[in-house]
Structure formats: structure tokens, C-alpha cells
Design a protein around this motif. Structure first.
Motif, PDB file in Angstrom:
ATOM      1  N   THR A   1      21.374  50.670  20.461  1.00  0.00           N
ATOM      2  CA  THR A   1      21.443  49.431  19.363  1.00  0.00           C
ATOM      3  C   THR A   1      19.872  48.965  19.314  1.00  0.00           C
ATOM      4  OG1 THR A   1      23.748  49.377  20.121  1.00  0.00           O
ATOM      5  CG2 THR A   1      22.711  47.654  18.720  1.00  0.00           C
ATOM      6  N   ASN A   2      19.141  49.029  20.594  1.00  0.00           N
ATOM      7  CA  ASN A   2      17.717  48.283  20.500  1.00  0.00           C
ATOM      8  C   ASN A   2      16.960  49.049  19.532  1.00  0.00           C
ATOM      9  OD1 ASN A   2      16.975  46.418  22.096  1.00  0.00           O
ATOM     10  ND2 ASN A   2      17.489  47.279  23.881  1.00  0.00           N
ATOM     11  N   HIS A   3      17.228  50.200  19.000  1.00  0.00           N
ATOM     12  CA  HIS A   3      16.381  51.118  18.096  1.00  0.00           C
ATOM     13  C   HIS A   3      16.259  50.222  16.797  1.00  0.00           C
ATOM     14  CE1 HIS A   3      16.888  54.647  20.893  1.00  0.00           C
ATOM     15  NE2 HIS A   3      15.835  54.851  20.415  1.00  0.00           N
ATOM     16  N   VAL A   4      17.280  49.674  16.626  1.00  0.00           N
ATOM     17  CA  VAL A   4      17.513  48.988  15.048  1.00  0.00           C
ATOM     18  C   VAL A   4      17.107  47.301  15.321  1.00  0.00           C
ATOM     19  CG1 VAL A   4      19.145  50.797  14.274  1.00  0.00           C
ATOM     20  CG2 VAL A   4      20.006  48.539  15.148  1.00  0.00           C
ATOM     21  N   ARG A   5      17.059  46.905  16.480  1.00  0.00           N
ATOM     22  CA  ARG A   5      16.651  45.593  16.773  1.00  0.00           C
ATOM     23  C   ARG A   5      15.200  45.175  16.256  1.00  0.00           C
ATOM     24  NH1 ARG A   5      14.416  42.824  20.393  1.00  0.00           N
ATOM     25  NH2 ARG A   5      14.171  44.385  21.837  1.00  0.00           N
ATOM     26  N   GLU A   6      15.562  43.875  15.554  1.00  0.00           N
ATOM     27  CA  GLU A   6      13.799  43.495  15.075  1.00  0.00           C
ATOM     28  C   GLU A   6      13.085  43.179  16.168  1.00  0.00           C
ATOM     29  OE1 GLU A   6      13.113  43.495  11.862  1.00  0.00           O
ATOM     30  OE2 GLU A   6      15.026  43.926  10.977  1.00  0.00           O
ATOM     31  N   PRO A   7      11.865  43.259  16.228  1.00  0.00           N
ATOM     32  CA  PRO A   7      11.078  42.982  17.443  1.00  0.00           C
ATOM     33  C   PRO A   7      11.096  41.834  18.016  1.00  0.00           C
ATOM     34  CG  PRO A   7       9.790  43.795  15.287  1.00  0.00           C
ATOM     35  CD  PRO A   7      11.095  43.778  15.035  1.00  0.00           C
ATOM     36  N   PHE A   8      11.192  40.622  17.428  1.00  0.00           N
ATOM     37  CA  PHE A   8      11.384  39.357  18.168  1.00  0.00           C
ATOM     38  C   PHE A   8      12.587  38.557  17.630  1.00  0.00           C
ATOM     39  CE2 PHE A   8       6.589  40.507  17.707  1.00  0.00           C
ATOM     40  CZ  PHE A   8       6.437  40.416  18.996  1.00  0.00           C
ATOM     41  N   ASN A   9      13.740  39.186  17.582  1.00  0.00           N
ATOM     42  CA  ASN A   9      14.755  38.774  17.160  1.00  0.00           C
ATOM     43  C   ASN A   9      15.370  37.549  17.731  1.00  0.00           C
ATOM     44  OD1 ASN A   9      15.772  40.442  19.124  1.00  0.00           O
ATOM     45  ND2 ASN A   9      17.645  40.446  18.304  1.00  0.00           N
ATOM     46  N   ALA A  10      15.235  37.323  19.039  1.00  0.00           N
ATOM     47  CA  ALA A  10      15.871  36.143  19.498  1.00  0.00           C
ATOM     48  C   ALA A  10      14.571  35.311  20.109  1.00  0.00           C
ATOM     49  CB  ALA A  10      16.473  36.464  21.104  1.00  0.00           C
ATOM     50  N   ASN A  11      14.534  34.029  19.586  1.00  0.00           N
ATOM     51  CA  ASN A  11      13.601  33.251  19.307  1.00  0.00           C
ATOM     52  C   ASN A  11      13.260  32.515  20.659  1.00  0.00           C
ATOM     53  OD1 ASN A  11      14.253  30.170  19.189  1.00  0.00           O
ATOM     54  ND2 ASN A  11      15.612  31.133  17.684  1.00  0.00           N
ATOM     55  N   ARG A  12      12.050  32.196  21.086  1.00  0.00           N
ATOM     56  CA  ARG A  12      11.576  31.369  22.313  1.00  0.00           C
ATOM     57  C   ARG A  12      12.352  30.120  22.603  1.00  0.00           C
ATOM     58  NH1 ARG A  12       7.409  31.441  25.504  1.00  0.00           N
ATOM     59  NH2 ARG A  12       6.124  32.589  24.296  1.00  0.00           N
ATOM     60  N   VAL A  13      12.600  29.258  21.579  1.00  0.00           N
ATOM     61  CA  VAL A  13      13.364  28.100  21.856  1.00  0.00           C
ATOM     62  C   VAL A  13      14.774  28.465  22.345  1.00  0.00           C
ATOM     63  CG1 VAL A  13      14.120  25.984  21.038  1.00  0.00           C
ATOM     64  CG2 VAL A  13      12.043  26.755  20.310  1.00  0.00           C
ATOM     65  N   ALA A  14      15.460  29.300  21.655  1.00  0.00           N
ATOM     66  CA  ALA A  14      16.755  29.689  21.730  1.00  0.00           C
ATOM     67  C   ALA A  14      16.870  30.246  23.274  1.00  0.00           C
ATOM     68  CB  ALA A  14      17.082  30.655  20.822  1.00  0.00           C
ATOM     69  N   GLN A  15      15.921  31.297  23.453  1.00  0.00           N
ATOM     70  CA  GLN A  15      16.126  31.889  24.917  1.00  0.00           C
ATOM     71  C   GLN A  15      16.168  30.948  25.888  1.00  0.00           C
ATOM     72  OE1 GLN A  15      13.420  35.560  25.633  1.00  0.00           O
ATOM     73  NE2 GLN A  15      13.471  36.040  23.386  1.00  0.00           N
ATOM     74  N   SER A  16      14.957  29.951  25.954  1.00  0.00           N
ATOM     75  CA  SER A  16      15.116  29.009  27.080  1.00  0.00           C
ATOM     76  C   SER A  16      16.414  28.062  26.937  1.00  0.00           C
ATOM     77  CB  SER A  16      13.765  27.937  26.894  1.00  0.00           C
ATOM     78  OG  SER A  16      12.429  28.388  26.957  1.00  0.00           O
ATOM     79  N   ALA A  17      16.775  27.579  25.835  1.00  0.00           N
ATOM     80  CA  ALA A  17      17.837  26.679  25.856  1.00  0.00           C
ATOM     81  C   ALA A  17      19.062  27.490  26.358  1.00  0.00           C
ATOM     82  CB  ALA A  17      18.091  26.247  24.599  1.00  0.00           C
ATOM     83  N   ALA A  18      19.320  28.669  26.112  1.00  0.00           N
ATOM     84  CA  ALA A  18      20.533  29.565  26.513  1.00  0.00           C
ATOM     85  C   ALA A  18      20.482  29.930  27.989  1.00  0.00           C
ATOM     86  CB  ALA A  18      20.580  30.850  25.700  1.00  0.00           C
ATOM     87  N   GLN A  19      19.213  30.089  28.589  1.00  0.00           N
ATOM     88  CA  GLN A  19      19.206  29.966  30.032  1.00  0.00           C
ATOM     89  C   GLN A  19      19.885  28.624  30.509  1.00  0.00           C
ATOM     90  OE1 GLN A  19      15.764  31.716  32.053  1.00  0.00           O
ATOM     91  NE2 GLN A  19      15.040  32.105  29.862  1.00  0.00           N
ATOM     92  N   ALA A  20      19.187  27.524  30.483  1.00  0.00           N
ATOM     93  CA  ALA A  20      19.836  26.256  30.798  1.00  0.00           C
ATOM     94  C   ALA A  20      21.323  26.000  30.479  1.00  0.00           C
ATOM     95  CB  ALA A  20      18.829  25.201  30.107  1.00  0.00           C
ATOM     96  N   ALA A  21      21.428  26.302  29.346  1.00  0.00           N
ATOM     97  CA  ALA A  21      23.051  26.203  28.916  1.00  0.00           C
ATOM     98  C   ALA A  21      23.876  26.929  29.754  1.00  0.00           C
ATOM     99  CB  ALA A  21      23.374  26.672  27.537  1.00  0.00           C
ATOM    100  N   LEU A  22      23.556  28.060  30.337  1.00  0.00           N
ATOM    101  CA  LEU A  22      24.349  29.101  31.152  1.00  0.00           C
ATOM    102  C   LEU A  22      24.391  28.346  32.530  1.00  0.00           C
ATOM    103  CD1 LEU A  22      25.820  31.727  30.544  1.00  0.00           C
ATOM    104  CD2 LEU A  22      23.744  32.932  31.580  1.00  0.00           C
TER     105      LEU A  22
END
Ligand code: PLP
Length: 361
Positions: free
Chosen positions: A244-265
Motif C-alpha cells: 500500500t505504501n507504493h501508492v501513498r503520496e510522499p508527505f500525506n500525513a502532515n506535520r501538525v497532525a502527526q504531532s497532535a495525534a501522538q499527544a492525543a494517543l
């Protein structure tokens, strides 16, 4: 200009009506939106802090592989990092699955009605969408099994199902997985997993080891309250994630989302709080609908589908004029129903009072 022929016949996905649009159209200042299954309590304050901190680095691309967040998710569920893929919302993972597996001439089996993006993305890839009607509002897994043939590449199980809020039990899901051919991918979309409280709702993670053809989709948009940031994830065998990674856009998950999701988890206390409040909100609606003698599907999600006995679009419009946004069941395959997201106690009460007047009970 010759666009793909299948595109013209596709409906454009209709999201819940945005608050700003309703304010403008009806000249209202106060709006209650219970239309898109968002978290009425907002996001965890810790996630908001992390999002703000991440804004310092907006000029820099995010980690395309999303390693830190994937690692955190992997630890949280006790799986390997290679078993996790991030999406710009779980919507994007639905799209990636279709891009990876579906071709013209292949088919994909799903319930009807269910979350519309499975069909939309399948049709875009030129595949046939085989839709199997819900049975008493629930996925009819036996009937779905019967529709699988040698051209079937992917089967979708939305659990709990959007828009009905209904679910398939652990026993039903496992028995289904046992019977699906091992070369057919099963997508278990668990966008509302954290809200489900039924004792026999499946704990699907352990199934990954037994069924290498399974992918589980979850999201930070619902109970984690990060819908605006667009971040969801898939859990599967390393082979599926690798493909599935073959069809993923290069920077599909943005920086703000990645940080916020870690704190949310990290803030599971907040998740538990929202889960409990949602359960109370469901009870509030059940009680009111029982009093009004309205049929509804008991829900394992943060929304409820209720039969008003009137055309769903009319109820939707009448509520809209009062600044209350819901989803009409008409476009969702339930013409006399509306789907209401569970809000705060006060929001729910306002919705109940408005509905009482409309249905006259
Ligand atoms: C069943 C289901 N799957 C997936 C999604 C997509 O969620 P997101 O792209 O915000 O993660 C939704 C959103 O409403 C949903 O209801």
C-alpha cells in the motif's frame, strides 16, 4: 476531453453542511452541528498544545514515513512499526487500498448503505462495486460471502456501520474471516472503534496474526477530536502495508497532525471521558425517542439513525432553519430517517425539543 467514463455517473461525496455556510444562508449566529460525527467536546488540550508547537516548523516537510507516530501507534497496540500506515484521514487509506488492489474488471463487495467512499474509490479505479443490502440494519456477512467470486479483490466491513451505528459481533466477524478466500483483502473499518461498548464487539487486533489478508482502519477524527487535521491509520500485515505504501503520496500525513495525534494517543483519560459522555448522550436520545415512539437503531458509534416517519430532507431543512444541522437519511438510503451525531447534553436536548415539535409527539 475524455475523462474516465465511470466518473460522470458518480455522485460527488456530500459532507455534513458546514457551520459557516448555514450561518450565511439563514442569517443565524448560533449553530449546532451534529452532522459529521465529530467530537462535540473538541480535542484533548494536550493535542492542541502539540499542534501549536508543531507550527514552529511549518516551512519544513513532515517526516514522509511518519515514523514517530507510527512507532507510537505500534507500541500502543503491540504490533510492529511495519504494520502501520498513516493516511490523510482514514479516507485516504480507503483510496490507497483501492489504488493498490482494484483494477477494471475486478470487483469489491460491500454493504449497502455503508460509508460511501468505498464505492466511490472503487468505481474511480474501474472496479465493480457489489452492494449487499443490510439485514435489519446490520451487515449481512453471509450474503456478502456468497457474492465473493474469482474477480473479488477487496471486501469492506464497516464496524460499527456508518450510517446505521449497528455492529457485527466478534463471533460473526471471525466466522466471516475464516470463510473469506485468503487472496481477498478484508477491510475492517473501525472509525468508531473507541466508542463501541457492546461486550461482544470484536477486539480485532489479535485477528491480524491469524488473517494475513486483514487490514484494520482507525482514525483520529472521531473520539480523538482531530477531524480538521486529517489523520487516520491502517494496521495490517507488513506485506499489505508495504504494498500500500507504493501508492501513498510522499508527505500525506502532515506535520501538525502527526504531532497532535501522538499527544492525543497519550491522553487516554480524555478518550475515556468522551466515550462515557457519548454513552450518556445515546441514552438521552434513546429515552426521548422511546417516549416519542420513534424507531432507531441502537448505536455503537457517536451517532444515531432515527426514523422520523417524515421525508428526511424535510426534517433536515426544518432543523436547518433553526440552526440545527443533521444528515438527512434520504441520501444515505434511509428516506424517512435522519442521522444525528451525539452532542453535549445541552445540544442533544435542543435537538430533541426541535424534533418533538417537528414530529408532533
Ligand atoms: C466509517 C467511516 N470510515 C472512515 C471515515 C473517514 O474518516 P477520516 O477520513 O476523517 O479518518 C469516516 C468518516 O466519517 C467514517 O464514518
Amino acid at each position: 476531453m475524455r475523462a474516465k467514463s465511470q466518473i460522470a455517473g458518480l455522485p460527488v461525496y456530500q459532507p455534513g453542511k458546514p457551520i459557516e455556510e448555514v450561518k450565511r444562508e439563514f442569517n443565524l449566529t448560533e449553530i449546532i452541528k451534529l452532522a459529521s460525527n465529530e467530537n462535540p467536546f473538541g480535542s484533548s488540550p494536550k493535542a492542541v498544545e502539540a499542534a501549536k508547537d508543531a507550527c514552529v516548523n511549518l516551512a519544513i516537510y513532515p517526516d514522509g514515513a511518519g515514523f514517530e507516530l507510527r512507532q507510537k501507534i505500534a507500541q500502543f497496540y503491540d504490533v510492529e512499526v511495519g504494520q502501520v500506515i498513516l493516511g490523510n484521514g482514514s479516507d485516504e487509506i480507503v483510496q490507497m487500498i483501492c489504488r493498490t488492489y482494484l483494477t477494471p474488471g475486478s470487483n469489491t463487495v460491500m454493504a449497502e448503505p455503508t460509508f460511501p467512499m468505498y464505492k466511490i474509490n472503487a468505481v474511480i479505479e474501474g472496479a465493480d462495486a457489489i452492494e449487499v443490502p443490510l439485514k435489519e440494519g446490520v451487515h449481512d456477512l453471509d450474503a456478502m460471502l456468497q457474492r465473493i467470486d474469482s474477480n473479488t479483490k477487496v471486501v469492506w466491513v464497516c464496524n460499527p456501520n456508518n450510517p446505521s451505528g449497528t455492529y457485527n459481533s466478534a463471533e460473526e466477524v471471525e466466522s466471516f474471516l475464516q470463510k473469506v478466500p485468503s487472496d481477498v483483502l478484508v477491510v475492517l473499518d473501525e472509525a468508531y472503534y473507541e466508542y463501541a461498548y457492546a461486550k461482544d464487539y470484536p477486539e480485532s487486533l489479535p485477528l491480524l496474526e491469524k488473517y494475513p489478508n486483514l487490514i484494520i482502519l482507525r482514525t483520529f477524527s472521531k473520539i480523538y477530536g482531530l477531524a480538521a487535521l486529517r489523520i487516520g491509520y491502517g494496521l495490517a500485515s507488513k506485506e499489505i502495508i508495504h504494498l500500500t505504501n507504493h501508492v501513498r503520496e510522499p508527505f500525506n500525513a502532515n506535520r501538525v497532525a502527526q504531532s497532535a495525534a501522538q499527544a492525543a494517543l497519550d491522553d487516554q483519560e480524555y478518550v475515556q471521558y468522551c466515550k462515557e459522555k457519548n454513552r450518556q448522550g445515546l441514552e438521552q436520545f434513546y429515552k426521548a425517542f422511546d417516549q416519542m415512539n420513534l424507531f432507531y437503531y441502537p448505536s455503537q458509534g457517536n451517532f444515531i439513525l432515527v426514523d422520523t416517519g417524515l421525508p428526511g430532507n424535510d426534517v433536515f431543512q426544518t432543523l436547518l432553519r433553526q440552526g440545527l444541522i443533521v444528515r438527512s437519511g434520504q441520501a444515505l438510503g434511509f428516506p424517512t430517517f435522519v442521522r444525528i451525531t451525539v452532542g453535549t447534553e445541552e445540544q442533544n436536548e435542543k435537538m430533541i425539543q426541535a424534533l418533538r415539535k417537528i414530529v408532533g409527539r
